[in-house]
Design a protein around this motif. Structure first.
Motif, mmCIF file in Angstrom:
data_model
loop_
_atom_site.group_PDB
_atom_site.id
_atom_site.type_symbol
_atom_site.label_atom_id
_atom_site.label_comp_id
_atom_site.label_asym_id
_atom_site.label_seq_id
_atom_site.Cartn_x
_atom_site.Cartn_y
_atom_site.Cartn_z
ATOM 1 N N ALA A 61 -94.082 29.501 15.458
ATOM 2 C CA ALA A 61 -93.833 28.741 16.346
ATOM 3 C C ALA A 61 -93.576 27.092 16.343
ATOM 4 O O ALA A 61 -94.438 26.406 16.014
ATOM 5 C CB ALA A 61 -94.782 28.777 17.532
ATOM 6 N N LYS A 62 -92.294 26.683 16.151
ATOM 7 C CA LYS A 62 -91.867 25.476 15.753
ATOM 8 C C LYS A 62 -92.425 24.416 16.856
ATOM 9 O O LYS A 62 -92.477 23.190 16.347
ATOM 10 C CB LYS A 62 -90.186 25.258 15.217
ATOM 11 N N THR A 63 -92.579 24.891 18.159
ATOM 12 C CA THR A 63 -92.998 23.896 19.039
ATOM 13 C C THR A 63 -94.262 23.346 18.934
ATOM 14 O O THR A 63 -94.555 22.247 19.024
ATOM 15 C CB THR A 63 -92.833 24.871 20.357
ATOM 16 N N PHE A 64 -95.306 24.108 18.356
ATOM 17 C CA PHE A 64 -96.620 23.509 17.936
ATOM 18 C C PHE A 64 -96.513 22.644 17.083
ATOM 19 O O PHE A 64 -97.252 21.762 17.177
ATOM 20 C CB PHE A 64 -97.321 25.060 17.486
ATOM 21 N N LEU A 65 -95.806 22.931 15.952
ATOM 22 C CA LEU A 65 -95.437 21.677 14.883
ATOM 23 C C LEU A 65 -95.081 20.278 15.527
ATOM 24 O O LEU A 65 -95.729 19.107 15.222
ATOM 25 C CB LEU A 65 -94.790 22.100 13.802
ATOM 26 N N ARG A 66 -94.238 20.350 16.479
ATOM 27 C CA ARG A 66 -93.541 19.203 17.124
ATOM 28 C C ARG A 66 -94.931 18.683 17.960
ATOM 29 O O ARG A 66 -95.097 17.318 18.297
ATOM 30 C CB ARG A 66 -92.570 19.731 17.958
ATOM 31 N N GLN A 67 -95.666 19.455 18.488
ATOM 32 C CA GLN A 67 -96.586 19.007 19.576
ATOM 33 C C GLN A 67 -97.843 18.281 18.607
ATOM 34 O O GLN A 67 -98.416 17.283 19.168
ATOM 35 C CB GLN A 67 -97.441 20.157 20.091
ATOM 36 N N MET A 68 -97.747 18.714 17.339
ATOM 37 C CA MET A 68 -98.981 18.225 16.640
ATOM 38 C C MET A 68 -98.703 16.847 15.871
ATOM 39 O O MET A 68 -99.431 16.073 15.289
ATOM 40 C CB MET A 68 -99.213 19.380 15.295
ATOM 41 N N GLU A 69 -97.341 16.364 16.134
ATOM 42 C CA GLU A 69 -96.972 14.992 15.547
ATOM 43 C C GLU A 69 -97.694 14.030 16.282
ATOM 44 O O GLU A 69 -97.881 12.913 15.732
ATOM 45 C CB GLU A 69 -95.321 14.880 15.876
ATOM 46 N N GLU A 70 -98.186 14.238 17.660
ATOM 47 C CA GLU A 70 -99.043 13.368 18.362
ATOM 48 C C GLU A 70 -100.266 14.030 18.312
ATOM 49 O O GLU A 70 -101.464 13.394 18.200
ATOM 50 C CB GLU A 70 -98.594 13.132 19.691
ATOM 51 N N GLY A 71 -100.324 15.574 18.571
ATOM 52 C CA GLY A 71 -101.602 16.085 18.821
ATOM 53 C C GLY A 71 -102.735 15.827 17.467
ATOM 54 O O GLY A 71 -103.898 15.746 17.619
ATOM 55 N N LEU A 72 -102.203 15.809 16.370
ATOM 56 C CA LEU A 72 -103.110 15.661 15.118
ATOM 57 C C LEU A 72 -103.985 14.401 14.992
ATOM 58 O O LEU A 72 -105.197 14.471 14.927
ATOM 59 C CB LEU A 72 -102.454 15.836 13.894
ATOM 60 N N GLY A 73 -103.359 13.314 15.571
ATOM 61 C CA GLY A 73 -104.082 12.267 15.485
ATOM 62 C C GLY A 73 -105.020 12.055 16.810
ATOM 63 O O GLY A 73 -106.129 11.821 16.475
ATOM 64 N N LEU A 74 -104.565 12.521 17.887
ATOM 65 C CA LEU A 74 -105.528 12.634 18.947
ATOM 66 C C LEU A 74 -106.642 13.282 18.831
ATOM 67 O O LEU A 74 -107.750 13.034 19.231
ATOM 68 C CB LEU A 74 -104.847 13.094 20.190
#
Length: 563
Positions: A61-74
């Motif tokens: 799911a590529k959407t998840f990877l895009r969400q993690m662009e901010e989500g990993l830091g948070l």
């Protein structure tokens, strides 16, 4: 100690900013410990399989990877671990992409993944995936993973895995595991637990339901849980919203999974306060010795044309164009041809749209050419030679491939469930030592029926809620009421025979009724009503999402004392 697990996705395509909402909401005392995301469904596996045919490095799911662009830091800043099945058909590929992203962001994020669910494809299947449990997730978290990516696990495993890790439950603490399964089932579809798709939505402020918040489960060491949501978010959590989600895509009293078989007839729901519902009393049993396997394959090619019939003589117009198309297809008729006339028209209508009915033609065939030019030519060539007012909703296009979902079962010992830890170590996950073959639970005693009295013919939905969904080619409709008196009526009135009368399209379909007194609910399963599954689009409502609402709309005789 309370262990808080939140959900930020119920399907591939859910609200993109939910990850941010869940990671930044809740305040210091309400922050989640683990954030889950469910991205997989039967249709999704087919979509990912087709993606991987074009690009072997895809399949997640590529959407998840895009969400993690901010989500990993948070998540790093707040100490939140993330567990997701967004790995789809390629969890190792998504794990690698996350490591690259973390390095780019300068984050020390430790990524692990679970694999072994993907089995050798058989019988022309595009993909074959076993539904794994939560033990592999638990092993990854125990090894220090900040993010755990899986492929096809059960939806509830996204909760049972973190719970096993946090509380140290053993594989045979069945009641505790079953409690986590029930909590996980409530969380898995996101906002369906917080007022989304809710039968009794009219009883609440529309502004409240416009943007429901995502659910949170507060788990306890004994397996009990409280379902809630972040303060200040929309939606609601009450016994009704939780009951609705418990009935979604389930069947009888035994809800089997690879970790445990949860007894849904033991679940107790109690309102603990505003937007707080306690789940306890859940009993568990040893899991079955087999794992479910989802088989996704291409079923052939399909096409459709929707003719618009306006004004007078609707039936005659439909007969004319149907005969013309059938004549044109006579020399090269697709294997399956289905017509459906949908009477959306009204007499003396004050708009053209409400004066119109829809005649839907769907064709299927193993060969793309049989549903391509042969159909589109037959439809287009009638533009000036058919019924008065001839037009279609959209120009006919080329045939498109459609998918088929099937279920199979394999011994759990034959599936190489493996946790790939953050340092690359591969840790085999042991299979359960004790198992129990599934068997039906004897039907419970029904409540004392209401005494005879006056009735009124009104829609069933005046007192009953419902939620429906799909499992492969089968559908289920869970129906519940909210008072003991209503239950005394429903348990006796809504029989299989009565459901057949209310839903004439179920003629010839095998219907099974399951009684769940603790939820004041009946759960009906409809075997094979969806043909070969959602991707085959065999019905107008291919996932049976609105089958329950159709049932609620049907008139029946309800005691006046309940109205």
């Amino acid at each position: 100690m309370v262990f808080r697990i939140g959900n930020a996705s119920g399907f591939y395509g859910d609200r993109f900013d939910a990850v941010r909402e869940m990671l930044t909401g809740g305040g210091p005392e309400g922050a989640v410990d683990v954030l889950t995301g469910d991205y997989l469904a039967e249709l999704t596996m087919l979509i990912l399989g087709r993606d991987q045919l074009k690009d072997p490095s895809s399949g997640y799911a590529k959407t998840f990877l895009r969400q993690m662009e901010e989500g990993l830091g948070l998540a790093h800043d707040r100490g939140v671990r993330i567990v997701t099945n967004a790995g789809g058909l390629n969890p190792a590929g998504l794990a690698d992409a996350l490591r690259v992203l973390a390095a780019k962001l300068g984050l020390p994020t430790r990524v692990a993944h679970v694999e072994g669910d993907r089995l050798p494809a058989v019988d022309g299947a595009l993909a074959a995936n076993a539904y794994l449990g939560g033990a592999g997730i638990a092993a990854c978290l125990a090894a220090g993973a900040d993010v755990v990516v899986t492929g096809r696990v059960t939806d509830a495993a996204l909760v049972t895995g973190p719970a096993q890790w946090h509380f140290g439950w053993g594989p045979e603490e069945y009641d505790k595991l079953a409690g986590a399964v029930v909590a996980g089932h409530v969380l898995e579809c996101g906002t369906q637990a917080t007022g989304g798709n809710y039968a009794f939505f009219r009883e609440h402020d529309p502004a409240l339901l416009r943007r429901p918040g995502f659910p949170v489960a507060e788990l306890h060491e004994d397996g009990s849980a409280v379902i809630t949501k972040h303060p200040g978010t929309g939606g609601l959590v009450d016994v009704g919203t939780v009951t609705a989600q418990l009935l979604y895509e389930t069947a009888g009293a035994r809800y089997a999974g690879p970790d445990v078989t949860a007894r849904l007839d033991s679940v107790r729901l109690t309102r603990e306060g505003p937007d707080r519902v306690r789940i306890d009393g859940v009993r568990g049993e040893a899991p079955p010795p087999t794992l479910k396997v989802g088989l996704s394959r291409l079923g052939g090619f399909r096409n459709e044309v929707v003719f618009v019939l306006t004004g007078l003589d609707i039936e005659e117009k439909a007969a004319l164009v149907r005969g013309q198309v059938e004549d044109a297809l006579a020399g090269a008729r697709p294997r399956e041809v289905r017509w459906e006339l949908v009477r959306t028209d009204r007499p003396d209508a004050n708009t053209e749209e409400t004066a119109s009915a829809l005649l839907r033609l769907v064709v299927r065939d193993p060969a793309p050419e049989a549903v391509g030019r042969a159909l589109t030519g037959a439809a287009v060539e009638l533009a000036l030679a058919s019924y008065p007012g001839f037009h279609v909703t959209a120009p006919p296009g080329k045939g498109a491939p459609y998918g088929v979902f099937e279920s199979a079962y394999v011994p759990a010992a034959d599936v190489p469930h493996t946790a790939v830890l953050p340092d690359g170590t591969r840790a085999p996950v042991p299979v359960p030592q004790r198992t129990r073959e599934l068997a039906p639970v004897p039907g419970p005693d029904l409540p004392e029926p209401l005494p005879p009295g006056p009735t009124r013919r009104v829609p069933l939905g005046r007192i009953a809620g419902a939620r429906s969904g799909d499992k492969g080619g089968d559908a289920n409709v869970g129906v519940w009421v909210r008072t003991d008196e209503e239950w005394r009526w429903l348990a006796h009135a809504l029989t299989v025979e009565r459901v057949r009368e209310l839903l004439p399209e179920t003629a010839g379909v095998e219907i099974t009724r399951h009684v769940l007194p603790g939820l004041r609910a009946l759960n009906f399963t409809f075997a094979g009503i969806l043909g070969e599954g959602v991707a085959s689009q065999a019905r107008f409502d291919p996932q049976a999402k609105a089958l329950g609402e159709w049932l609620r709309s049907r008139a029946t005789d309800i005691p006046e004392g309940l109205l």
